[in-house]
Design an enzyme around this catalytic site. Structure first.
Site, PDB file in Angstrom:
ATOM      1  N   GLU A   1      38.758 -51.434  25.634  1.00  0.00           N
ATOM      2  CA  GLU A   1      37.998 -52.422  26.410  1.00  0.00           C
ATOM      3  C   GLU A   1      37.525 -53.604  25.570  1.00  0.00           C
ATOM      4  O   GLU A   1      37.230 -54.678  26.111  1.00  0.00           O
ATOM      5  CB  GLU A   1      36.803 -51.744  27.092  1.00  0.00           C
ATOM      6  CG  GLU A   1      36.148 -52.605  28.164  1.00  0.00           C
ATOM      7  CD  GLU A   1      35.025 -51.896  28.912  1.00  0.00           C
ATOM      8  OE1 GLU A   1      34.936 -50.655  28.835  1.00  0.00           O
ATOM      9  OE2 GLU A   1      34.233 -52.593  29.571  1.00  0.00           O
TER      10      GLU A   1
ATOM     11  N   ARG B   1      39.067 -54.017  43.336  1.00  0.00           N
ATOM     12  CA  ARG B   1      37.637 -53.835  43.101  1.00  0.00           C
ATOM     13  C   ARG B   1      36.807 -55.087  43.384  1.00  0.00           C
ATOM     14  O   ARG B   1      35.738 -55.009  43.973  1.00  0.00           O
ATOM     15  CB  ARG B   1      37.417 -53.374  41.647  1.00  0.00           C
ATOM     16  CG  ARG B   1      37.866 -51.949  41.470  1.00  0.00           C
ATOM     17  CD  ARG B   1      37.748 -51.491  40.040  1.00  0.00           C
ATOM     18  NE  ARG B   1      37.946 -50.038  39.985  1.00  0.00           N
ATOM     19  CZ  ARG B   1      37.975 -49.343  38.871  1.00  0.00           C
ATOM     20  NH1 ARG B   1      37.826 -49.938  37.700  1.00  0.00           N
ATOM     21  NH2 ARG B   1      38.143 -48.035  38.901  1.00  0.00           N
TER      22      ARG B   1
ATOM     23  N   ASN C   1      32.032 -44.518  26.113  1.00  0.00           N
ATOM     24  CA  ASN C   1      32.050 -44.622  27.567  1.00  0.00           C
ATOM     25  C   ASN C   1      33.149 -43.751  28.171  1.00  0.00           C
ATOM     26  O   ASN C   1      33.068 -43.345  29.327  1.00  0.00           O
ATOM     27  CB  ASN C   1      32.247 -46.081  27.972  1.00  0.00           C
ATOM     28  CG  ASN C   1      31.815 -46.318  29.392  1.00  0.00           C
ATOM     29  OD1 ASN C   1      30.687 -46.001  29.747  1.00  0.00           O
ATOM     30  ND2 ASN C   1      32.712 -46.819  30.203  1.00  0.00           N
TER      31      ASN C   1
ATOM     32  N   ALA D   1      40.566 -44.921  22.973  1.00  0.00           N
ATOM     33  CA  ALA D   1      41.374 -45.706  22.047  1.00  0.00           C
ATOM     34  C   ALA D   1      41.249 -45.182  20.619  1.00  0.00           C
ATOM     35  O   ALA D   1      42.254 -44.997  19.918  1.00  0.00           O
ATOM     36  CB  ALA D   1      40.971 -47.183  22.116  1.00  0.00           C
TER      37      ALA D   1
ATOM     38  N   GLU E   1      31.235 -43.479  14.667  1.00  0.00           N
ATOM     39  CA  GLU E   1      30.650 -43.611  16.004  1.00  0.00           C
ATOM     40  C   GLU E   1      29.166 -43.957  15.862  1.00  0.00           C
ATOM     41  O   GLU E   1      28.428 -43.286  15.151  1.00  0.00           O
ATOM     42  CB  GLU E   1      30.847 -42.295  16.778  1.00  0.00           C
ATOM     43  CG  GLU E   1      30.043 -42.158  18.049  1.00  0.00           C
ATOM     44  CD  GLU E   1      30.308 -43.265  19.070  1.00  0.00           C
ATOM     45  OE1 GLU E   1      31.483 -43.540  19.361  1.00  0.00           O
ATOM     46  OE2 GLU E   1      29.331 -43.871  19.550  1.00  0.00           O
TER      47      GLU E   1
END
Lengths: 506, 117
Positions: free
Chosen positions: A473, A333, A82, A54, A74
């Site tokens: 996420e 899942r 990830n 992203a 970061e």
């Protein structure tokens, strides 16, 4: 559980528990503040927190639309988050490879598959937005130099084959090219930079961030905190919280430190929490997904995960105590993870089930050799040898394989209704390759609420928080109860690109 | 003042034993580091060295060559790996004062026989 050394991994997980605890303490001391009277150490055009899919996609898209001074921060010492260690699986409808392989697909069809898996609580508008722009995002990776396997895969819960996978079978096949592209076009990147809170203007708008420099993850090493003004806005691309054991156990007490995790160590959730403090709406935090294709014989995502994802459509998963199948190998899942977790002895201890493939079919995946070489999977010349090694009842296993091979012939699975398209002509026969399956915490469906402009919504006003965007996420509610495999990369990239377009007003 | 001297003495002793310990892990560093902690600790003695500190003497390309693996395993080279290329800072896998696991061991069972923490 295994004949290989897992002690190192256990110690690593235990260490993370401590690190996660420490990470939860830090933001409590440093929270968002009013920007009034703050001395700015630095002024930049766009602040992006996080360097996964992203964040990288946002930086490239913003630059493409004229941004001159984009900064990615970061927390870890290395870039990619990830995204750099996942499976590199990318679903999109209406791709060139689907046209080549004659696969009929559409935005509607992909969204419908995702809504089914989401069990009624997925966000259709966001799913539609992502699916509609997925091919553009795929193109961005190709333009940056990503390479893909020359075949499509059909992952669990998808009604057609629509998944590309990088030729290195890892998200790094995307993050590395995107990171290099960022460097090439002049995006500024800062590692060891930890987000410590927002700086907020008089109307509640985000005007900047506090960033700790020279930060060493998991160590007590306080670096200096800088106040950074973001002229156009802040994009939060900080990922999930699967590595924050306290936080995930608060949502689901079964996800203790004993349950493995596929995520990078930095996935601890502070960025998400700071947005909640600011007023963002928490959505679906309790829906935390485990990967049903992981192995208890290695740490993290490892080699087996991709091996299994490729092989599950033409393999059988059997219980070690009966030799019988216990699930549709390509169900979504959650269905599969729940089924696997029910494989236990009378005392309740895990007895990880076996995934049995024909070597002739499994070897088409590049990981097969490595799985065997690194002792996380096994090759057997006969069924007898396999049964003896794992203590599986031979008669039961033999009968199960004969029954399943019948389904391969007829194309209809009468046991579990598995879609047999990719199993066509692939009889289960010797020699065999086998891995053990056990779910690992993999993805947090929950996070902050965003709209289709990647703007973060405020809990009380229902309006967007000015200057604040989120992608990937860290956002919640898009997928509902269960995310389909290979649908995160398109989401991360499309929403990153969307956030950049919103910031640049295009 | 007396207390201060004792504390200072203990601190200095601590530093000396730390440097001895570091030389024990990598005896080939003994000549270079000696007792001058600042050789590595460019951010100050109480801070971790910068990520560039090791690169005063070591060259990433040379290291990558030394740890190269065969074509099929080429991406398992810790100094030029699949996930991060040549960009993993030394301190992720190496430490002078204690032993560390290689970053790869988070997820993989690779063996690095010459890895000394």
């Amino acid at each position: 559980m295994s004949n290989i050394d897992l002690l190192g991994r256990r110690k690593f997980i235990a260490g993370l528990g401590i690190a996660a605890g420490a990470a939860m303490v830090a933001p409590a001391m440093a929270v968002s503040e009013k920007a009034d009277g703050v001395k700015w150490d630095k002024e930049v055009e766009i602040v992006i927190i996080g360097s996964g899919f992203a964040g990288l996609a946002a930086a490239i898209e913003a630059t493409k639309h004229g941004a001159k001074d984009v900064h990615i921060f970061e927390k870890m010492s290395y870039f990619g988050g990830n995204s750099a260690i996942n499976g590199g699986l990318f679903a999109a409808p209406g791709t060139p490879m689907q046209k080549k392989e004659g696969v009929e697909d559409s935005v509607d069809r992909m969204v419908n598959d995702q809504l089914l898996s989401g069990r009624g609580i997925a966000d259709e508008g966001l799913l539609r937005h992502v699916a509609s722009h997925a091919v553009e995002a795929l193109q961005m990776t190709l333009d940056a130099g990503s390479e893909y396997h020359p075949y499509l895969q059909q992952l669990g819960g998808h009604s057609v084959a629509r998944t590309y996978q990088t030729s290195v079978s890892c998200g790094a096949g995307i993050t590395q090219p995107l990171y290099k592209e960022c460097k090439r076009i002049g995006v500024n990147t800062h590692n060891r930079s930890k987000f410590e809170g927002f700086l907020v203007g008089n109307k509640g708008e985000v005007v900047g961030v506090k960033m700790r420099q020279n930060y060493h993850f998991g160590e007590d090493q306080p670096g200096k905190v800088l106040n950074i003004r973001a002229k156009r806005g802040v994009i939060m691309a900080t990922g999930g919280f699967a590595q924050n054991v306290d936080l995930r156990m608060a949502q689901d007490p079964t996800l203790t430190a004993d349950v493995g995790c596929t995520n990078a160590p930095g996935a601890t959730g502070e960025g998400m929490f700071e947005m909640f403090r600011l007023g963002a709406i928490p959505v679906h935090l309790a829906h935390i997904q485990s990967g049903p294709w992981a192995s208890p014989d290695e740490g993290g995502f490892g080699y087996v995960s991709n091996y299994s994802i490729f092989n599950l459509p033409h393999s059988i998963a059997v219980s070690r105590t009966t030799g019988k199948r216990f699930m549709n190998e390509i169900a979504d899942r959650k269905t599969r993870a729940d089924a696997e977790l029910s494989n236990r002895d009378e005392k309740g201890n895990p007895v990880p089930p076996l995934l049995i493939s024909s070597f002739k079919d499994s070897k088409a995946h590049p990981n097969t050799e490595k799985v065997i070489k690194y002792n996380v999977g096994w090759k057997f010349e006969s069924l007898e040898e396999l049964a003896t090694h794992f203590g599986v009842p031979l008669a039961g296993l033999k009968a199960q394989i004969a029954e399943y091979n019948g389904y391969v012939k007829t194309g209809e699975d009468k046991q579990f209704g598995k879609d047999m398209t990719l199993a066509k002509n692939k009889m289960i026969e010797a020699p065999f390759t086998v891995v053990r399956l056990w779910p690992k915490v993999h993805y947090c469906q929950g996070g902050v609420k965003v709209n289709t402009k990647a703007e973060v919504t405020d809990s009380f006003t229902g309006k967007s928080i000015t200057g604040l965007y989120a992608a990937g996420e860290v956002c919640g509610g898009i997928h509902g109860v269960s995310r389909l495999g290979s649908c995160s990369i398109p989401e991360c990239m499309v929403m990153g690109m969307t956030a950049a377009r919103s910031l640049m007003n295009v | 003042m007396k207390n201060f001297n004792i504390i200072l003495g203990l601190v200095l002793l601590g530093l000396t034993s730390l440097s001895v310990q570091s030389a024990e892990i990598r005896d080939y560093h003994k000549d270079v580091i000696g007792k001058d902690c600042k050789t590595c600790h460019d951010n100050g003695i109480k801070q971790f060295p910068s990520d560039q500190s090791c690169l005063q003497c070591h060259d990433v390309d040379d290291l990558a060559k030394k740890t190269a693996r065969s074509e099929e395993d080429k991406w398992q080279n810790p100094h030029n790996n699949l996930h991060y290329g040549k960009d993993v800072p030394c301190q992720e896998c190496h430490s002078e004062h204690k032993t560390k696991q290689p970053l790869c061991s988070n997820c993989h069972t690779f063996k690095f026989d010459k890895h000394k923490g």
